[in-house]
Design an enzyme around this catalytic site. Structure first.
Site, PDB file in Angstrom:
ATOM      1  N   TYR A 150      -5.210 -31.367  35.307  1.00  0.00           N
ATOM      2  CA  TYR A 150      -5.523 -32.757  34.965  1.00  0.00           C
ATOM      3  C   TYR A 150      -5.452 -33.078  33.819  1.00  0.00           C
ATOM      4  CZ  TYR A 150      -7.997 -37.180  34.584  1.00  0.00           C
ATOM      5  OH  TYR A 150      -8.341 -38.504  34.447  1.00  0.00           O
ATOM      6  N   ARG A 157       1.087 -38.237  30.896  1.00  0.00           N
ATOM      7  CA  ARG A 157       1.018 -39.877  31.143  1.00  0.00           C
ATOM      8  C   ARG A 157       0.842 -40.560  29.945  1.00  0.00           C
ATOM      9  NH1 ARG A 157      -3.852 -42.087  34.887  1.00  0.00           N
ATOM     10  NH2 ARG A 157      -5.218 -40.730  33.475  1.00  0.00           N
ATOM     11  N   TYR A 210     -12.805 -41.758  25.988  1.00  0.00           N
ATOM     12  CA  TYR A 210     -13.494 -40.553  26.246  1.00  0.00           C
ATOM     13  C   TYR A 210     -13.199 -39.543  25.054  1.00  0.00           C
ATOM     14  CZ  TYR A 210     -14.172 -41.120  31.569  1.00  0.00           C
ATOM     15  OH  TYR A 210     -14.434 -41.244  32.837  1.00  0.00           O
ATOM     16  N   ARG A 223     -11.054 -49.585  34.195  1.00  0.00           N
ATOM     17  CA  ARG A 223     -11.927 -49.392  35.507  1.00  0.00           C
ATOM     18  C   ARG A 223     -11.575 -50.210  36.638  1.00  0.00           C
ATOM     19  NH1 ARG A 223     -13.927 -44.314  34.703  1.00  0.00           N
ATOM     20  NH2 ARG A 223     -14.952 -44.101  32.629  1.00  0.00           N
ATOM     21  N   GLU A 329     -15.375 -39.727  45.028  1.00  0.00           N
ATOM     22  CA  GLU A 329     -14.963 -40.733  44.277  1.00  0.00           C
ATOM     23  C   GLU A 329     -14.805 -41.926  45.057  1.00  0.00           C
ATOM     24  OE1 GLU A 329     -12.269 -39.560  40.990  1.00  0.00           O
ATOM     25  OE2 GLU A 329     -10.823 -41.308  41.677  1.00  0.00           O
TER      26      GLU A 329
HETATM   27  C1  3EB Z   1     -13.236 -40.545  35.699  1.00  0.00           C
HETATM   28  O1  3EB Z   1     -13.945 -41.855  35.902  1.00  0.00           O
HETATM   29  C2  3EB Z   1     -13.249 -40.242  36.892  1.00  0.00           C
HETATM   30  O2  3EB Z   1      -6.998 -40.366  35.412  1.00  0.00           O
HETATM   31  O3  3EB Z   1      -6.105 -41.898  36.403  1.00  0.00           O
HETATM   32  C3  3EB Z   1     -11.074 -42.052  37.871  1.00  0.00           C
HETATM   33  C4  3EB Z   1      -9.880 -43.060  38.050  1.00  0.00           C
HETATM   34  C5  3EB Z   1     -10.715 -40.884  37.264  1.00  0.00           C
HETATM   35  C6  3EB Z   1      -8.738 -42.524  37.408  1.00  0.00           C
HETATM   36  C7  3EB Z   1      -7.121 -41.214  35.947  1.00  0.00           C
HETATM   37  C8  3EB Z   1      -9.384 -40.438  36.615  1.00  0.00           C
HETATM   38  C9  3EB Z   1      -8.531 -41.340  36.795  1.00  0.00           C
HETATM   39  O4  3EB Z   1     -12.678 -40.367  34.720  1.00  0.00           O
HETATM   40  C10 3EB Z   1     -11.920 -39.810  37.148  1.00  0.00           C
END
Ligand code: 3EB
Length: 345
Positions: A150, A157, A210, A223, A329
């Site tokens: 991941y 990406r 992050y 989001r 999720e």
């Molecule tokens: C998160 O909130 C959980 O890498 O495209 C959620 C939505 C998550 C999209 C992405 C990852 C992705 O980090 C994982």
């Protein structure tokens, strides 16, 4: 005729979840406005229009018991095409595309090449705004070259976003990234001629911010994204999990993770209602729930039933979540017509 609850309003971008028995009644509509068909754990049915982009995701469907096919409908007559590995369809406002590529090794390179091709297509076709991306690939929690796949995916990406001169914060697409048990990297997406409005979650740190503890390159997604046109508002809610700030909460507790995720969704919908798009309620959305293999379904179903509308609005599939400790999720899509009687203008 299609049952009333799945009849898409004219001129609205729509996602239908159809059972095999409902397909014949929808074929004319799909032949005219169909943008794509997605099956989970099986091929989409063979009798769909042959030029329609179609893909199969290796994620067994857990609920409902009868297999569903996800159909995307545009707002007017669709045209279909293929550019390199990308099958696409567009309606003059939206472009839907899908591509598959081998990703057993080098998920970073495969991801970068997939997004390079995707961004090229968006420029060529004149739908520059990437609104929503679904990313599915095998072994998402497996280590590759000393880094979880991941996290490798996030590097690839982000590299492609940089090469395409796209921002790494702000107007990013809504997205999800989940693990299949086998098969290629599958990416499908929706792009638009008009800019998207990004929405962040007050309970969560923006993923593109992050800290490095979650990988050398941050995930490039919002989001949620909103597409607002003269006659409709469409909302794409990214995969949402039991994350507060940047930390996973309730490890090992699927029920508590589901409750936390629903609170995150509630906060997100509240935020988008306060901004670009008023009046969305739980009933305006269709939900896709990803549950880690081996995770019992009952506690999750119980929590979902307490918050979400009827079970018909929920598709549950089995998938690996991108953090090992996460078990659930939830993503969503919803659209509202601006011409609805009784709706504030
Ligand atoms: C998160 O909130 C959980 O890498 O495209 C959620 C939505 C998550 C999209 C992405 C990852 C992705 O980090 C994982």
């Amino acid at each position: 005729m299609l049952p009333a609850n799945i009849t898409p309003a004219n001129g609205m971008l729509a996602a239908l979840y159809l059972r095999q028995a409902e397909l014949p009644a929808a074929l004319d509509l799909i032949g005219e406005r169909g943008l794509g068909a997605v099956g989970f754990g099986g091929e989409p049915p063979a009798d769909l229009p042959c030029m329609l982009p179609r893909l199969e995701i290796a994620m067994p469907q857990r609920l409902p018991a009868e297999p569903l096919v996800e159909i995307w409908l545009g707002v007017s007559r669709a045209t279909w095409g293929r550019t390199g590995a990308i099958h696409w369809a567009c309606d003059g406002h939206h472009l839907f595309g899908s591509l598959q590529t081998d990703a057993e090794a080098d998920i970073r390179g495969a991801t970068a090449r997939a997004y390079d091709a995707l961004f090229r297509l968006l420029e060529q076709q004149g739908y520059p705004h990437l609104v929503r991306v679904w990313n599915y690939f095998p072994g998402i929690n497996r280590e590759e070259s000393g880094l979880e796949r991941y996290r490798q995916f996030n590097i690839g990406r982000q590299e492609a976003f940089l090469r395409a001169n796209r921002p790494l914060s702000g107007a990013l697409p809504a997205a999800c990234a989940l693990g299949t048990h086998a098969g290629p990297l599958v990416v499908y997406f929706v792009a638009a001629r008009i800019p998207l409005i990004p929405v962040e979650n007050p309970r969560q740190l923006s993923a593109y911010r992050y800290p490095p503890a979650y990988g050398p390159r941050s995930p490039s997604f919002s989001r949620a994204t909103v597409l607002r046109s003269a006659d409709q508002t469409a909302v794409f809610v990214s995969g949402t999990a039991s994350i507060l700030g940047h930390m996973s909460v309730h490890p090992g507790d699927a029920a508590a993770q589901t409750r936390e995720t629903l609170m995150n969704l509630a906060a997100l919908v509240e935020t988008l209602n306060g901004g670009a798009s008023g009046g969305f309620t739980w009933e305006d959305f269709r939900y896709k729930v990803y549950v880690r293999p081996g995770c019992p379904l009952e506690p999750i179903k119980y929590e979902l039933a307490a918050m979400l509308p009827a079970a018909e609005a929920i598709l549950i599939v089995e998938a690996d979540i991108c953090r090992r400790e996460l078990l659930v999720e939830i993503e969503a899509f919803g659209s509202r017509s601006l011409g609805n009687p009784g709706e504030p203008m």
